[in-house]
Scaffold this motif. Structure first.
Motif, PDB file in Angstrom:
ATOM      1  N   PRO A   1       1.000  -1.205   0.347  1.00 39.02           N
ATOM      2  CA  PRO A   1       0.272   0.199   0.480  1.00 39.02           C
ATOM      3  C   PRO A   1       1.018   1.581  -0.143  1.00 39.02           C
ATOM      4  N   LEU A   2       2.360   1.015  -0.047  1.00 35.17           N
ATOM      5  CA  LEU A   2       2.964   2.585   0.252  1.00 35.17           C
ATOM      6  C   LEU A   2       3.402   2.855  -0.958  1.00 35.17           C
ATOM      7  N   ILE A   3       2.786   1.993  -2.265  1.00 35.63           N
ATOM      8  CA  ILE A   3       3.360   2.601  -3.244  1.00 35.63           C
ATOM      9  C   ILE A   3       2.243   2.531  -4.258  1.00 35.63           C
ATOM     10  N   ASP A   4       0.939   2.267  -3.502  1.00 33.20           N
ATOM     11  CA  ASP A   4      -0.658   2.428  -4.380  1.00 33.20           C
ATOM     12  C   ASP A   4      -1.471   3.321  -4.301  1.00 33.20           C
ATOM     13  N   PRO A   5      -1.633   4.506  -5.899  1.00 40.99           N
ATOM     14  CA  PRO A   5      -1.932   5.286  -5.741  1.00 40.99           C
ATOM     15  C   PRO A   5      -3.339   4.772  -4.215  1.00 40.99           C
ATOM     16  N   ALA A   6      -4.019   3.761  -4.715  1.00 38.14           N
ATOM     17  CA  ALA A   6      -5.503   3.281  -4.308  1.00 38.14           C
ATOM     18  C   ALA A   6      -5.549   3.478  -2.523  1.00 38.14           C
TER      19      ALA A   6
ATOM     20  N   ASP B   1      -4.556   5.110   1.122  1.00 28.76           N
ATOM     21  CA  ASP B   1      -4.668   5.969   2.196  1.00 28.76           C
ATOM     22  C   ASP B   1      -3.144   5.650   2.529  1.00 28.76           C
ATOM     23  N   ALA B   2      -1.824   4.426   2.821  1.00 27.25           N
ATOM     24  CA  ALA B   2      -1.278   4.600   3.229  1.00 27.25           C
ATOM     25  C   ALA B   2       0.178   5.396   2.008  1.00 27.25           C
ATOM     26  N   CYS B   3      -0.763   5.366   0.416  1.00 24.09           N
ATOM     27  CA  CYS B   3       0.517   6.352   0.299  1.00 24.09           C
ATOM     28  C   CYS B   3       0.186   7.279   0.336  1.00 24.09           C
ATOM     29  N   ALA B   4      -0.608   7.951   0.870  1.00 27.63           N
ATOM     30  CA  ALA B   4      -0.698   9.707   0.598  1.00 27.63           C
ATOM     31  C   ALA B   4      -0.381  10.064   2.074  1.00 27.63           C
ATOM     32  N   VAL B   5       0.407   9.123   2.932  1.00 27.04           N
ATOM     33  CA  VAL B   5       0.919   9.014   3.653  1.00 27.04           C
ATOM     34  C   VAL B   5       2.832   9.001   3.249  1.00 27.04           C
ATOM     35  N   ALA B   6       2.885   7.965   2.715  1.00 24.84           N
ATOM     36  CA  ALA B   6       4.505   8.266   2.303  1.00 24.84           C
ATOM     37  C   ALA B   6       4.658   9.571   2.065  1.00 24.84           C
TER      38      ALA B   6
END
Length: 291
Positions: free
Chosen positions: A270-275, A277-282
């Protein structure tokens, strides 16, 4: 081994991250003669006259099947948030399986490190042509998984052993590093068999590991004096939380404080998944350093 629920959740996260179509760059430039020695550039999707530059190093356990393509949706995501982006490719392991294994061998020594060093050295000249609006004074280095390792390593080149050919005389001109679920401590990674002994393979196997570790293991290349944040999912079964925590502990023992952002109910991808929320945190952690 993860339980069935954790494994199913991890598989769903991976499927989501890899479901996005690859996003073509605005420009590509070579930093060497090998086909893998290229950098893709994404212009910021905003009208600001200057934009921070994010240098992205992809993961994939330094193995040949995993190239920069899978992280292009993340690169595009960052561009849409106003960053200029440089997505670096580098030479990875041979396509043949490692001895005694079924997965392709992880990394090439010294080629993988040669390429990351060469790419970053060439980057200032290349980006001026490819993305004129990129502000090199606001450069943040990021990477995911094995790419997180490479980001931490690249930021530590000035503290490499004196005989290292990759060593530079002083800290790289970076605003900071945001390492996403990085393979940040090789001893811990090997203890946990991260990615099927990928770190061991990267350094050339049992016979070479101890000799090469001081040149390659971010946990041994501290302190860097460069602002560093690690972002880690607590339910990551690919690169477990203990690896990031071990790096943070090593930094503290070296007199350096690194940020460690732990995300509940988040795994590896999820850290690199634009879909996700974790990506927004990154992206926000990158923004905190860039702006």
């Amino acid at each position: 081994m993860p339980d069935d629920d954790a494994a199913a959740r991890a598989a769903a996260e991976e499927e989501s991250a890899f479901s996005h179509p690859h996003v073509a760059p605005d420009a590509t430039a070579a930093y060497g003669d090998h086909p893998d020695q290229v950098i893709d550039f994404y212009a910021p999707r905003t009208e600001d006259p200057l934009a921070p530059l994010v240098v992205v190093l992809h993961g994939g356990a330094w193995r040949a099947p995993y190239d920069r393509g899978h992280i292009t949706p993340f690169a595009d995501y960052l561009a849409r948030r106003g960053f200029a982006v440089a997505n670096v490719e580098y030479r990875r392991g041979a396509k043949l399986p490692a001895q005694g294994g079924t997965a392709p061998v992880a990394g090439r020594w010294p080629d993988t490190f040669d390429d990351v060093a060469a790419a970053l050295d060439a980057l200032p000249d290349l980006v001026r042509t490819a993305v004129p609006r990129a502000d090199l004074r606001r450069t943040v280095l990021t990477g995911h998984s094995a790419g997180g390792h490479l980001a931490l390593w690249a930021a530590a080149r000035h503290v490499l052993p004196a005989d290292a050919g990759w060593r530079i005389s002083g800290p790289a001109p970076l605003r900071g590093v945001v390492a996403l679920a990085p393979i940040a401590d090789f001893a811990m990674a090997e203890k946990l068999d991260v990615c099927g002994n990928a770190a061991l393979q990267l350094l050339g196997g049992d016979e070479k590991f101890a000799d090469r570790q001081p040149y390659a293991d971010p946990a041994l290349l501290l302190p860097t004096g460069i602002a560093t944040t690690l972002v880690q999912g607590r339910t990551d079964v690919v690169v477990p939380q203990a690896v990031a925590e071990s790096y943070a502990d090593a930094a503290a023992k070296a007199g350096e404080v690194v940020g460690l952002t732990l995300l509940e109910e988040v795994g590896h991808f999820p850290l690199i998944d634009p879909a996700a929320d974790a990506c927004a945190v990154a992206a926000e952690e990158i923004a905190q350093l860039a702006w």
